[in-house]
Design an enzyme around this catalytic site. Structure first.
Site, PDB file in Angstrom:
ATOM      1  N   GLU A   1       0.837  -1.201   0.000  1.00  0.00           N
ATOM      2  CA  GLU A   1       0.000   0.000   0.000  1.00  0.00           C
ATOM      3  C   GLU A   1       0.872   1.251   0.000  1.00  0.00           C
ATOM      4  OE1 GLU A   1      -4.154  -1.171   2.196  1.00  0.00           O
ATOM      5  OE2 GLU A   1      -2.401  -0.933   3.471  1.00  0.00           O
TER       6      GLU A   1
ATOM      7  N   CYS B   1       3.510   8.726   0.499  1.00  0.00           N
ATOM      8  CA  CYS B   1       4.166   7.827   1.457  1.00  0.00           C
ATOM      9  C   CYS B   1       4.238   6.449   0.810  1.00  0.00           C
ATOM     10  CB  CYS B   1       3.353   7.783   2.747  1.00  0.00           C
ATOM     11  SG  CYS B   1       4.021   6.602   3.937  1.00  0.00           S
TER      12      CYS B   1
ATOM     13  N   CYS C   1       7.327  -6.598   6.909  1.00  0.00           N
ATOM     14  CA  CYS C   1       8.533  -6.124   7.596  1.00  0.00           C
ATOM     15  C   CYS C   1       8.930  -7.149   8.642  1.00  0.00           C
ATOM     16  CB  CYS C   1       8.282  -4.770   8.252  1.00  0.00           C
ATOM     17  SG  CYS C   1       9.756  -4.102   9.040  1.00  0.00           S
TER      18      CYS C   1
ATOM     19  N   CYS D   1       8.412  -4.194  15.396  1.00  0.00           N
ATOM     20  CA  CYS D   1       8.162  -3.144  16.390  1.00  0.00           C
ATOM     21  C   CYS D   1       6.787  -3.407  17.012  1.00  0.00           C
ATOM     22  CB  CYS D   1       8.201  -1.762  15.738  1.00  0.00           C
ATOM     23  SG  CYS D   1       9.776  -1.435  14.929  1.00  0.00           S
TER      24      CYS D   1
ATOM     25  N   CYS E   1       3.336  -1.766  15.761  1.00  0.00           N
ATOM     26  CA  CYS E   1       3.165  -1.671  14.313  1.00  0.00           C
ATOM     27  C   CYS E   1       2.531  -2.934  13.753  1.00  0.00           C
ATOM     28  CB  CYS E   1       4.542  -1.445  13.700  1.00  0.00           C
ATOM     29  SG  CYS E   1       4.529  -1.532  11.915  1.00  0.00           S
TER      30      CYS E   1
ATOM     31  N   GLY F   1       7.485  -1.585   5.603  1.00  0.00           N
ATOM     32  CA  GLY F   1       8.867  -2.052   5.616  1.00  0.00           C
ATOM     33  C   GLY F   1       9.866  -1.028   6.115  1.00  0.00           C
TER      34      GLY F   1
ATOM     35  N   SER G   1      12.771   7.164   6.344  1.00  0.00           N
ATOM     36  CA  SER G   1      12.532   6.887   7.760  1.00  0.00           C
ATOM     37  C   SER G   1      13.091   5.514   8.112  1.00  0.00           C
ATOM     38  CB  SER G   1      11.027   6.926   8.025  1.00  0.00           C
ATOM     39  OG  SER G   1      10.763   6.552   9.354  1.00  0.00           O
TER      40      SER G   1
ATOM     41  N   CYS H   1      -0.644   6.661  10.033  1.00  0.00           N
ATOM     42  CA  CYS H   1       0.632   6.092  10.438  1.00  0.00           C
ATOM     43  C   CYS H   1       0.432   4.848  11.306  1.00  0.00           C
ATOM     44  CB  CYS H   1       1.386   7.151  11.233  1.00  0.00           C
ATOM     45  SG  CYS H   1       3.035   6.658  11.597  1.00  0.00           S
TER      46      CYS H   1
HETATM   47  S1  SF4 Z   1       7.358  -1.077   9.260  1.00  0.00           S
HETATM   48 FE1  SF4 Z   1       8.672   0.249  10.499  1.00  0.00          FE
HETATM   49  S2  SF4 Z   1       7.620   0.425  12.494  1.00  0.00           S
HETATM   50 FE2  SF4 Z   1       6.726  -1.333  11.399  1.00  0.00          FE
HETATM   51  S3  SF4 Z   1       7.838  -3.165  12.163  1.00  0.00           S
HETATM   52 FE3  SF4 Z   1       8.848  -2.431  10.268  1.00  0.00          FE
HETATM   53  S4  SF4 Z   1      10.452  -1.057  10.962  1.00  0.00           S
HETATM   54 FE4  SF4 Z   1       9.042  -1.320  12.691  1.00  0.00          FE
END
Ligand code: SF4
Length: 359
Positions: A92, A105, A112, A116, A119, A160, A192, A334
């Site tokens: 997305e 974005c 990922c 975290c 997330c 990611g 980021s 976010c």
């Molecule tokens: S997308 Fe960003 S915030 Fe989410 S788990 Fe991966 S590194 Fe962490």
């Protein structure tokens, strides 16, 4: 061997491609102009290139694009796009308009691996790295969908961790910043990261000059170890050294992102610890109220506590802003990108393709 995908070529590779077809290097610039400035999707459209060259290009190369599988708009104008990749995985991207800017974005991975705790991507796991053209392709598709508006800013904060896919992310940056191609000024591009220290150094050495945002979310190792497992590999001392070494132009500052979690990382003592941590750095702290979602074990900090946290930072001379949530009801805000439409449903593909969140 299949045909070369010109959308996956860096400027240098495009030059090599046209030279391999016995054309002068300036043809690569023309080709770039057609692909990015004029949005050509077939070589036949490139009418100022010699016909014989266009035929050879069509025989030896292809122009791959990302098909939009779904498009949703939130009440505040934020739009979320779902793309299906050639292997069926999905990602997305989000277009965020405001009066002066149109920010895209975009994602750098499907899913990922970094886990975290706040997330949804962390919850749903890693599927694969995107190739450079799949990263750039999101910008091309979003730009074509933007109803006459031009994308002004790019944030690599989607699905990611960009620096966990540094090779392809750097290639995508080369393309996006190319003055003969998409020509985004580096000051309008922000990468980021959660803080992969060796790749942060590599980014600095590559000299792209893009803005760097670091997802921090805790000012102590003890707390950050729990929220962001990457901290066990690159603890705060090492991370902050890499931040201090990142080259900033006079107009630039680092951004530290801090997701505000109720009763977890939002005490005033932690605000004071944060002040100490970033002291002396040219930076801004962006306080991000958690966008709660099923599957996340946290609540957002109440607004008064976020404001009190901000006041401590400001009183100590640290620039601090509170990010307003955009596109929450379509799961575009976010931390909410998870291949969900926002109606409480989940696309079947989400279960096999992973989630995304702005890291
Ligand atoms: S997308 Fe960003 S915030 Fe989410 S788990 Fe991966 S590194 Fe962490």
């Amino acid at each position: 061997m299949g045909r070369a995908n010109v959308m996956d070529c860096t400027p240098g590779e495009l030059r090599a491609l046209v030279e391999g077809l016995a054309e002068p290097p300036y043809r690569a610039r023309q080709l770039c102009g057609w692909l990015y400035a004029r949005g050509a999707r077939g070589f036949a459209e490139m009418t100022d290139l010699p016909q014989a060259f266009r035929r050879r290009l069509a025989a030896e190369a292809a122009i791959a694009t990302l098909p939009i599988a779904r498009r949703q708009q939130a009440a505040d104008g934020t739009e979320k796009f779902l793309f299906t990749l050639p292997d069926g995985k999905q990602i997305e991207s989000v277009l965020i308009p405001d009066e002066r800017r149109l920010t895209a974005c975009i994602s750098t991975q499907a899913g990922c691996a970094l886990d975290c705790a706040f997330c949804l991507t962390g919850v749903m796991g890693f599927r694969r790295n995107l190739r450079a053209w799949e990263i750039v392709g999101q910008i091309v598709a979003l730009g074509a969908s933007a109803a006459g508006r031009r994308i002004t800013n790019i944030v690599l904060m989607g699905m990611g961790e960009p620096l966990a896919n540094a090779g392809q992310t750097f290639r995508a940056l080369e393309i996006l910043l190319c003055p003969h191609g998409p020509a985004f000024p580096p000051r309008r591009v922000t990468l980021s990261t959660v803080g992969l220290v060796p790749e942060m150094k590599a980014l600095a050495e590559a000299g792209f000059g893009v803005n760097l945002a670091v997802s921090l979310s805790a000012p102590t190792d003890e707390l950050r170890d729990r929220l962001m497992p990457i901290n066990r590999r690159y603890p705060l001392g090492e991370l902050l050294r890499a931040c201090r070494a990142y080259p900033l132009k006079s107009h630039q500052r680092l951004t530290f992102e801090y997701v505000m979690l109720d009763q977890v990382n939002d005490t005033l003592d932690l605000a004071r610890a944060l002040v100490k941590l970033v002291r002396g750095l040219r930076c801004k702290v962006n306080l991000i109220p958690l966008n709660p979602a099923p599957g996340l074990p946290f609540r957002p900090s109440p607004r008064p506590r976020i404001e009190a946290f901000q006041r401590i930072l400001k009183a100590a001379g640290v620039m601090a802003t509170i990010r307003e949530s955009r596109g929450r009801e379509i799961f575009a805000a976010c931390g909410m990108l998870a291949l969900k439409t926002g109606a409480g449903d989940c696309e079947p593909s989400a279960l096999s393709s992973g989630a995304l969140s702005r890291g």
